[in-house]
Every structure is written in structure tokens, then in C-alpha cells.
Design an enzyme around this catalytic site. Structure first.
Site, PDB file in Angstrom:
ATOM      1  N   THR A  11     -58.626 -25.037  42.638  1.00  0.00           N
ATOM      2  CA  THR A  11     -59.149 -26.272  42.399  1.00  0.00           C
ATOM      3  C   THR A  11     -60.289 -26.375  42.079  1.00  0.00           C
ATOM      4  O   THR A  11     -61.357 -25.467  42.472  1.00  0.00           O
ATOM      5  CB  THR A  11     -58.689 -27.313  43.722  1.00  0.00           C
ATOM      6  OG1 THR A  11     -57.386 -27.087  44.077  1.00  0.00           O
ATOM      7  CG2 THR A  11     -59.138 -28.671  43.476  1.00  0.00           C
ATOM      8  N   ARG A  44     -44.111 -32.247  40.715  1.00  0.00           N
ATOM      9  CA  ARG A  44     -44.755 -32.114  42.047  1.00  0.00           C
ATOM     10  C   ARG A  44     -46.243 -32.859  41.769  1.00  0.00           C
ATOM     11  O   ARG A  44     -46.919 -32.758  40.763  1.00  0.00           O
ATOM     12  CB  ARG A  44     -44.776 -30.583  42.377  1.00  0.00           C
ATOM     13  CG  ARG A  44     -45.619 -30.330  43.517  1.00  0.00           C
ATOM     14  CD  ARG A  44     -47.108 -29.912  43.397  1.00  0.00           C
ATOM     15  NE  ARG A  44     -47.727 -29.554  44.939  1.00  0.00           N
ATOM     16  CZ  ARG A  44     -49.089 -29.124  44.750  1.00  0.00           C
ATOM     17  NH1 ARG A  44     -49.680 -28.944  43.538  1.00  0.00           N
ATOM     18  NH2 ARG A  44     -49.656 -28.908  46.074  1.00  0.00           N
TER      19      ARG A  44
HETATM   20  N1  GLY Z   1     -54.971 -28.625  46.008  1.00  0.00           N
HETATM   21  C1  GLY Z   1     -54.197 -28.373  44.759  1.00  0.00           C
HETATM   22  C2  GLY Z   1     -53.058 -28.424  44.778  1.00  0.00           C
HETATM   23  O1  GLY Z   1     -52.336 -28.231  45.592  1.00  0.00           O
HETATM   24  O2  GLY Z   1     -52.426 -28.715  43.832  1.00  0.00           O
END
Ligand code: GLY
Length: 317
Positions: free
Chosen positions: A180, A208
Site C-alpha cells: 500500500t 473484495r
Molecule cells: N491494506 C491494503 C489491502 O489489504 O488491501
């Protein structure tokens, strides 16, 4: 330029397993420092926290090494879907896009939604916004990420997520890693802002939703601002960013708020990290993962957390 307060900046490029060796550390350090130097000089020339955060996120999204924008991981169906959020601490205003495809900088769309009555858009809505804004179509796929996905397909998707950085030669093993990017800034007028952008976990189910475009992963008020990284589900379960920010708003100092929140995360066996700033200019970071790829400018020096390998560590600058 009238500096009411000394600007502060902290950025991250993900959290996960340790980098391979000194060469891996130095490559990531160079990438992060380039962003810190450029964005900090913007802050010193009077840019707002929002402008600085957007610029920092764009630069990190454009670096194919990190899992956001160009270099994003592929989902289980071989597609890239990206999410990004921006939170202006002074306005206490959150905006973001979820699972957008074919744009270069998802953070630009999050910024454009700051003044909109509908401030978080997902897939079709985000695509329609990109069209409306005439954002050019862009393919963020890199050869490395495609190879990673093809290899995983051959192995029947045994891995639960993709690598935190996109170069195999930079990471020490193929275990779970989480990517990220995030930027947190305090500007010369005392305003805070946080921005976070991601390609997700990699190899996940279609639909998701990442923590990065939820307040759980990116939150700011006039008291503090936080950007998270790590496994989205863990960050959501801890509601990590608001947990830290609200503690500061209630009077706890930033370091104690981080310490308490990370002890709780560790007790709950979460795999995550966060960077934070408060309105007084304190800088902090924390992680339960092996490493956190963070770098900062404290007004005097640039520093980083790349060689802090001990798990469950909280630091102040
Ligand atoms: N922290 C990024 C994700 O799990 O999508």
C-alpha cells in the site's frame, strides 16, 4: 511564506516481510527519500497538507516498485482494481474510490470527490467519474506483476497475497507481504491530511474491498492523521486509523495512542502498520509486521524505519 508551524511529513510504501539485503533496503530508501525531499520542499514553499499528500501519493503510485497505481498487484481474475482515499483533517472530510480500473492516479479521483455530495464511489461509479473528468485511460500493469500472477496461477493460487514491493530481488522470501502507499502531512498553517492508495492484497476475490478507501485505513481530524498498511481485514477489524486519531482527540498523546493501539493489535494477532502525525508536529509510526517501509522529514532531517526489523514496534521521531 509565513510559517505558523514547522511542516512535518511521513510516508510509507507498505509493510511486510524483510527486504532481502542492504541492496534491497537502499533501493527502497532512495525511492522513498526522493518523495520525501520533493514533497517536503512543497510544504516549505507553502503548499497545503492536501496538496502535499496528493503529490506524494501520485509519486508513490507512479513508482512501479510499490503496490499502488503503476505496479499494482493483480486480483484472482487477472485484473487490477485500485482503491484510494484522502482525508482533510481540518474539514474532517473523507473521500475515496474503490476498485477502480485503468487510471494512472486513483488519488486524483479521491481528491476530486472532496467537494462532491457523494464522496466515496465504487467500480462503475468511479469509472463514470473518471470518464466525466476526462481522465485518460491508462494500463497500470507491469511485467513483474503479470509474471507474479502467471506463476501463482500455475501454482493454483496457493499464496494468499502478492509481494509488498514489485521486485522479487528486493524481498527475502515469498511469504505473505502487504503493499500500500500512504502520505501524512502537517502544513505550515497547522492543517493535517492523510492519503492512502493500494492495488489490494493481490489474488483476492473480485469485489473484495480494501481498508485503504475506508476510514479504518485512512483517517484525519484537526488533532491527528493516520495512514495504515498491512492486511486490510486486520486493519478493518481493529478500525486502526480512527482508533489512534480519536485517542489523540480525547487527550492522549500521539506516542501513547500508538503504543496502546499496537499492543491491542498485537494481542489480536494482526498484521499491519501505520504512520501518524499530530497537530503539535509529533511524528510516529508503528507495526506488528516484520518491516514497515516508512520515511519522514521532521523539519531538520530525513529518516526512515527500513532497518527496524523487530516485530511490534512503535516509534516516535
Ligand atoms: N491494506 C491494503 C489491502 O489489504 O488491501
Amino acid at each position: 511564506m509565513n510559517l505558523l508551524v514547522q511542516p512535518k511529513l511521513i510516508i510509507h510504501g507498505g509493510a511486510g516481510s524483510s527486504l532481502k539485503d542492504k541492496g534491497g533496503v537502499e533501493t527502497v530508501r532512495r525511492s522513498l527519500y526522493q518523495v520525501v525531499e520533493q514533497v517536503y520542499s512543497l510544504l516549505m514553499s507553502g503548499a497545503s497538507a492536501n496538496e502535499a499528500v496528493v503529490k506524494g501519493c501520485q509519486m508513490l503510485e507512479d513508482n512501479p516498485c510499490f503496490n499502488a497505481g503503476t505496479g499494482s498487484v493483480l486480483q484472482s481474475d487477472g485484473q487490477i482494481r485500485m482503491s484510494a482515499a484522502l482525508m482533510d483533517g481540518t474539514a474532517q472530510s473523507f473521500s475515496g474510490v474503490i476498485n477502480i480500473t485503468r487510471v494512472k492516479n486513483p488519488i486524483d479521483l479521491a481528491l476530486s470527490l472532496q467537494d462532491s455530495p457523494d464522496r466515496v464511489l465504487s467500480d462503475y461509479g468511479a469509472a463514470e467519474l473518471a470518464r466525466e473528468l476526462r481522465v485518460p485511460s491508462y494500463n497500470p500493469l507491469t511485467d513483474t506483476r503479470l509474471e507474479e500472477w502467471l506463476q501463482e496461477r500455475q501454482d493454483n493460487f496457493k499464496k494468499t497475497m502478492a509481494g509488498v514491493v514489485a521486485q522479487k530481488e528486493l524481498v527475502s522470501n515469498n511469504n505473505a507481504r502487504r503493499g500500500t502507499i500512504g502520505v501524512v502531512a502537517l502544513d505550515s498553517q497547522g492543517n493535517l491530511c492523510a492519503g492512502t492508495s493500494t492495488g489490494g492484497k493481490g489474488f483476492e476475490r473480485i469485489g473484495r474491498v480494501s481498508d485503504s478507501a475506508m476510514p479504518a485505513g485512512n483517517y484525519a481530524t484537526k488533532y491527528a492523521a493516520v495512514s495504515c498498511t498491512g492486511i486490510g481485514e486486520d486493519i478493518i477489524d481493529e478500525c486502526l486509523a480512527p482508533r489512534i486519531v480519536v485517542r489523540v482527540g480525547d487527550g492522549m498523546n500521539l506516542q501513547d495512542a500508538m503504543q496502546r493501539s499496537f499492543i491491542e493489535s498485537q494481542e489480536n494477532k494482526r498484521d499491519l502498520g501505520a504512520i501518524a502525525l499530530d497537530a503539535k508536529g509529533n511524528i510516529a509510526w508503528g507495526k506488528t509486521s516484520q518491516i514497515l517501509l516508512a520515511a519522514y522529514h521532521n523539519g531538520e532531517n530525513i529518516g526512515d524505519t527500513l532497518e527496524v526489523s523487530q516485530e511490534m514496534q512503535v516509534g516516535k521521531v
